[in-house]
Design an enzyme around this catalytic site. Sequence first.
Site, PDB file in Angstrom:
ATOM      1  N   SER A 180      44.139  37.704  39.104  1.00  0.00           N
ATOM      2  CA  SER A 180      44.607  38.287  40.362  1.00  0.00           C
ATOM      3  C   SER A 180      46.046  38.777  40.235  1.00  0.00           C
ATOM      4  O   SER A 180      46.828  38.288  39.434  1.00  0.00           O
ATOM      5  CB  SER A 180      44.525  37.251  41.495  1.00  0.00           C
ATOM      6  OG  SER A 180      43.218  36.763  41.623  1.00  0.00           O
TER       7      SER A 180
HETATM    8  N1  SAH Z   1      42.169  33.162  40.325  1.00  0.00           N
HETATM    9  C1  SAH Z   1      41.617  33.830  39.188  1.00  0.00           C
HETATM   10  C2  SAH Z   1      40.703  34.943  39.673  1.00  0.00           C
HETATM   11  C3  SAH Z   1      39.674  35.289  38.693  1.00  0.00           C
HETATM   12  S1  SAH Z   1      38.527  36.487  39.263  1.00  0.00           S
HETATM   13  C4  SAH Z   1      42.718  34.381  38.318  1.00  0.00           C
HETATM   14  O1  SAH Z   1      43.736  34.782  38.860  1.00  0.00           O
HETATM   15  O2  SAH Z   1      42.547  34.454  37.117  1.00  0.00           O
HETATM   16  C5  SAH Z   1      37.359  35.494  40.108  1.00  0.00           C
HETATM   17  C6  SAH Z   1      36.663  34.440  39.315  1.00  0.00           C
HETATM   18  O3  SAH Z   1      35.662  33.873  40.157  1.00  0.00           O
HETATM   19  C7  SAH Z   1      35.937  34.940  38.080  1.00  0.00           C
HETATM   20  O4  SAH Z   1      36.344  34.208  36.963  1.00  0.00           O
HETATM   21  C8  SAH Z   1      34.463  34.717  38.401  1.00  0.00           C
HETATM   22  O5  SAH Z   1      33.685  34.377  37.268  1.00  0.00           O
HETATM   23  C9  SAH Z   1      34.551  33.555  39.368  1.00  0.00           C
HETATM   24  N2  SAH Z   1      33.390  33.402  40.229  1.00  0.00           N
HETATM   25  C10 SAH Z   1      32.643  34.355  40.858  1.00  0.00           C
HETATM   26  N3  SAH Z   1      31.658  33.805  41.564  1.00  0.00           N
HETATM   27  C11 SAH Z   1      31.766  32.454  41.380  1.00  0.00           C
HETATM   28  C12 SAH Z   1      31.012  31.344  41.850  1.00  0.00           C
HETATM   29  N4  SAH Z   1      29.948  31.470  42.655  1.00  0.00           N
HETATM   30  N5  SAH Z   1      31.401  30.110  41.460  1.00  0.00           N
HETATM   31  C13 SAH Z   1      32.473  29.930  40.645  1.00  0.00           C
HETATM   32  N6  SAH Z   1      33.207  30.939  40.174  1.00  0.00           N
HETATM   33  C14 SAH Z   1      32.865  32.194  40.534  1.00  0.00           C
END
Ligand code: SAH
Length: 212
Positions: A60
Amino acid sequence: MTSRRTRDRLIARLREQGVEDDRVLTVLRDTPRHIFIDEALSHRAYEDSSLPIGFNQTISQPYIVARMTELLLEDGPREHVLEVGTGSGYQTAILAQLVDQVYTVERIRPLQEKARKRIQQLRLRNVIFRHTDGGMGWPDKAPFDGILVTAAPEHVPQELLDQLAVGGVMVLPVGDGEGQVLMRIRRTAEDEFQREELEAVRFVPLLAGTVR
Ligand code: SAH
């Protein structure tokens, strides 16, 4: 190593965009973001942008991390926080320095493993990881006085509402790819939730199931 000036510039920019909580800004300034990004892109780590982390996912944007963390903490300290979507682990690292205990869930195993190593590298010991579909929350560890979701469901998952403690706060993006809004939901009584819609955002979707 990135210069203090580069990081200070990012913090100044976040302030200009309206982030006010000094504890949050200090933690963002002092947390190395470049270790959460693949080397080929790490020169862009202190820009205020999201960046690819593989598996079609992104780390993010610093502004969003700061804003969501500030919204989560505004009512007072949080002890027991669920993060859905560990991703790179960057938001996890920020949270771990501001709350007592972080429970973080990720559906893509290789991302989770990389994030775990980075959190260890930073010697943050108050994070527990789980490989699972976070749309279901983490019932065994509930209730949480904070829930932060970093992938967008189309609707607020009932399971997460159920796992929010009375007095607890959830911050999450809601909507489809076209139009998402950042929401804050406070559970003010057993059967009373206050919802605020704050600003337009763009997150990857919250997906069902897990990837090994
Ligand atoms: N806060 C993280 C955001 C990553 S993007 C950062 O800054 O790096 C969002 C993440 O949510 C991804 O890694 C994706 O695989 C995860 N995600 C999506 N759906 C999900 C679910 N149902 N359960 C757990 N993780 C999930």
